[in-house]
Design a protein around this motif. Structure first.
Motif, mmCIF file in Angstrom:
data_model
loop_
_atom_site.group_PDB
_atom_site.id
_atom_site.type_symbol
_atom_site.label_atom_id
_atom_site.label_comp_id
_atom_site.label_asym_id
_atom_site.label_seq_id
_atom_site.Cartn_x
_atom_site.Cartn_y
_atom_site.Cartn_z
ATOM 1 N N VAL A 39 0.846 -1.205 0.000
ATOM 2 C CA VAL A 39 0.000 0.000 0.000
ATOM 3 C C VAL A 39 0.875 1.246 0.000
ATOM 4 C CG1 VAL A 39 -1.679 1.328 1.336
ATOM 5 C CG2 VAL A 39 -1.953 -1.149 1.100
ATOM 6 N N ARG A 40 1.917 1.222 0.816
ATOM 7 C CA ARG A 40 2.813 2.377 0.904
ATOM 8 C C ARG A 40 3.455 2.662 -0.450
ATOM 9 N NH1 ARG A 40 5.241 0.449 4.925
ATOM 10 N NH2 ARG A 40 7.351 0.099 4.112
ATOM 11 N N ARG A 41 3.881 1.614 -1.144
ATOM 12 C CA ARG A 41 4.530 1.797 -2.442
ATOM 13 C C ARG A 41 3.559 2.386 -3.465
ATOM 14 N NH1 ARG A 41 9.232 -0.190 -3.714
ATOM 15 N NH2 ARG A 41 9.129 -1.843 -2.147
ATOM 16 N N ARG A 42 2.306 1.986 -3.404
ATOM 17 C CA ARG A 42 1.313 2.460 -4.384
ATOM 18 C C ARG A 42 0.781 3.851 -4.064
ATOM 19 N NH1 ARG A 42 -1.335 -2.443 -3.514
ATOM 20 N NH2 ARG A 42 -3.078 -1.269 -2.665
ATOM 21 N N ARG A 43 0.730 4.202 -2.781
ATOM 22 C CA ARG A 43 -0.044 5.385 -2.392
ATOM 23 C C ARG A 43 0.741 6.538 -1.790
ATOM 24 N NH1 ARG A 43 -5.560 2.909 0.336
ATOM 25 N NH2 ARG A 43 -6.161 1.569 -1.411
ATOM 26 N N LEU A 44 1.952 6.289 -1.333
ATOM 27 C CA LEU A 44 2.649 7.334 -0.588
ATOM 28 C C LEU A 44 2.842 8.596 -1.410
ATOM 29 C CD1 LEU A 44 3.854 7.989 2.123
ATOM 30 C CD2 LEU A 44 6.005 6.943 1.388
ATOM 31 N N HIS A 45 3.115 8.447 -2.700
ATOM 32 C CA HIS A 45 3.310 9.636 -3.538
ATOM 33 C C HIS A 45 2.061 10.512 -3.583
ATOM 34 C CE1 HIS A 45 1.264 6.965 -6.377
ATOM 35 N NE2 HIS A 45 0.957 8.049 -7.063
ATOM 36 N N ARG A 46 0.890 9.891 -3.430
ATOM 37 C CA ARG A 46 -0.352 10.680 -3.447
ATOM 38 C C ARG A 46 -0.456 11.591 -2.226
ATOM 39 N NH1 ARG A 46 -4.640 8.939 -6.747
ATOM 40 N NH2 ARG A 46 -5.781 10.678 -5.829
ATOM 41 N N LEU A 47 0.085 11.132 -1.100
ATOM 42 C CA LEU A 47 0.111 11.982 0.086
ATOM 43 C C LEU A 47 0.907 13.247 -0.186
ATOM 44 C CD1 LEU A 47 -0.178 12.661 3.119
ATOM 45 C CD2 LEU A 47 1.821 11.194 3.518
ATOM 46 N N PHE A 48 2.095 13.097 -0.760
ATOM 47 C CA PHE A 48 2.935 14.267 -1.035
ATOM 48 C C PHE A 48 2.334 15.133 -2.133
ATOM 49 C CE2 PHE A 48 6.018 11.214 0.790
ATOM 50 C CZ PHE A 48 6.348 11.960 1.902
ATOM 51 N N GLU A 49 1.671 14.514 -3.075
ATOM 52 C CA GLU A 49 0.995 15.287 -4.113
ATOM 53 C C GLU A 49 -0.095 16.160 -3.512
ATOM 54 O OE1 GLU A 49 -1.340 14.654 -8.360
ATOM 55 O OE2 GLU A 49 -0.405 12.940 -7.363
ATOM 56 N N SER A 50 -0.867 15.588 -2.591
ATOM 57 C CA SER A 50 -1.936 16.342 -1.949
ATOM 58 C C SER A 50 -1.385 17.490 -1.108
ATOM 59 C CB SER A 50 -2.768 15.403 -1.070
ATOM 60 O OG SER A 50 -3.783 16.113 -0.403
ATOM 61 N N LEU A 51 -0.362 17.210 -0.298
ATOM 62 C CA LEU A 51 0.225 18.252 0.538
ATOM 63 C C LEU A 51 0.793 19.390 -0.311
ATOM 64 C CD1 LEU A 51 2.154 16.033 3.112
ATOM 65 C CD2 LEU A 51 0.066 17.346 3.528
ATOM 66 N N THR A 52 1.425 19.037 -1.412
ATOM 67 C CA THR A 52 2.037 20.054 -2.273
ATOM 68 C C THR A 52 0.974 20.892 -2.972
ATOM 69 O OG1 THR A 52 3.931 18.583 -2.639
ATOM 70 C CG2 THR A 52 3.678 20.444 -4.141
ATOM 71 N N ARG A 53 0.024 20.225 -3.612
ATOM 72 C CA ARG A 53 -1.003 20.941 -4.382
ATOM 73 C C ARG A 53 -1.892 21.816 -3.510
ATOM 74 N NH1 ARG A 53 -1.419 19.622 -9.601
ATOM 75 N NH2 ARG A 53 -0.807 17.520 -10.270
ATOM 76 N N HIS A 54 -2.294 21.284 -2.355
ATOM 77 C CA HIS A 54 -3.323 21.944 -1.564
ATOM 78 C C HIS A 54 -2.789 22.793 -0.421
ATOM 79 C CE1 HIS A 54 -6.242 19.791 -3.882
ATOM 80 N NE2 HIS A 54 -5.748 18.632 -3.521
ATOM 81 N N HIS A 55 -1.475 22.876 -0.300
ATOM 82 C CA HIS A 55 -0.942 23.738 0.758
ATOM 83 C C HIS A 55 0.386 24.392 0.370
ATOM 84 C CE1 HIS A 55 -0.071 25.317 4.729
ATOM 85 N NE2 HIS A 55 1.106 24.719 4.680
ATOM 86 N N HIS A 56 1.442 23.601 0.268
ATOM 87 C CA HIS A 56 2.788 24.174 0.196
ATOM 88 C C HIS A 56 3.058 24.986 -1.067
ATOM 89 C CE1 HIS A 56 3.945 22.010 3.793
ATOM 90 N NE2 HIS A 56 3.473 20.899 3.266
ATOM 91 N N LEU A 57 2.565 24.538 -2.215
ATOM 92 C CA LEU A 57 2.909 25.217 -3.467
ATOM 93 C C LEU A 57 2.444 26.671 -3.462
ATOM 94 C CD1 LEU A 57 4.355 24.456 -6.116
ATOM 95 C CD2 LEU A 57 2.089 24.129 -7.130
ATOM 96 N N SER A 58 1.268 26.915 -2.919
ATOM 97 C CA SER A 58 0.731 28.285 -2.916
ATOM 98 C C SER A 58 1.521 29.207 -1.995
ATOM 99 C CB SER A 58 -0.738 28.272 -2.484
ATOM 100 O OG SER A 58 -0.860 27.861 -1.131
ATOM 101 N N ARG A 59 2.312 28.647 -1.085
ATOM 102 C CA ARG A 59 3.108 29.466 -0.160
ATOM 103 C C ARG A 59 4.424 29.927 -0.784
ATOM 104 N NH1 ARG A 59 -1.343 27.861 1.948
ATOM 105 N NH2 ARG A 59 -1.649 27.937 4.199
#
Length: 201
Positions: A39-59
């Protein structure tokens, strides 16, 4: 051509998220949150994608280190006073987080709440995430990212803060001037996060 550091753009998000997913696959805290390796191998990148798109990138604090093979490392920084997610950002990120964590969402929420409770109030640059692809680890990608943003901290005479999710990395951060300020243990015998503070220079 050597390692180049530049601000990330929206088109970089898939690649930098894949890099961070690979970087954190064996991380103790990520293994605690997502204990199933498949599960970690398939999904972990989605966590970072979400954090980047919905928070960090706009900062404006997301940077990538690149070479001829593409993005080898990425760092997600938040400027002083902007580390907290807004309620709107939390709602936008929720579907991706549900997909990433599934039944482990509660563990992710526990980690987030413990980190919030320990977070310093003094304005600072916050290094939420930094990671290098295992294939380039130790070749200067992470160091280039650290130097890029810490040089700005020094220009602004601003402190910086991070939580190390892997004790192996603590001496690395200490070389950049970060000092251990405590410990954030996870429940049930889980690993600990190590909060670290870098004083202004």
């Amino acid at each position: 051509m050597g390692v180049q550091v530049r601000p990330a753009t929206r088109t970089d998000v898939p690649a930098l998220s894949t890099t961070l997913g690979r970087a954190f696959f064996d991380d103790p805290v990520m293994c605690w949150m997502l204990p199933d390796a498949r599960v970690r191998r398939r999904r972990l990148h989605r966590l970072f994608e979400s954090l980047t798109r919905h928070h960090h990138l706009s900062r404006g604090g997301v940077e990538v280190a690149t070479a001829s093979d593409g993005i080898g490392a990425a760092a997600l920084w938040d400027p002083p006073g902007q580390w907290r997610q807004t309620r709107a950002e939390e709602w936008r990120a929720l579907p991706s987080l549900l997909w990433s964590f599934g039944a482990s969402l509660r563990r992710g929420s526990i980690v987030e709440e413990l980190m919030k409770a320990a977070h310093p109030e003094e304005p600072h640059w916050y290094l939420a995430v930094i990671g290098s692809d295992p294939d380039v680890r130790g070749t200067g990608f992470g160091q280039a990212l650290m130097r890029s943003r810490l040089d700005r901290c020094d220009d602004e005479h601003a402190p910086a803060y991070l939580e190390s999710s892997n004790p192996v990395n603590v001496p690395y951060y200490q070389r950049f001037g970060f000092e251990i300020t405590g410990e954030i243990p996870l429940p049930g015998g889980g690993p600990s996060l190590v909060p670290m503070w870098r004083r202004p220079r």
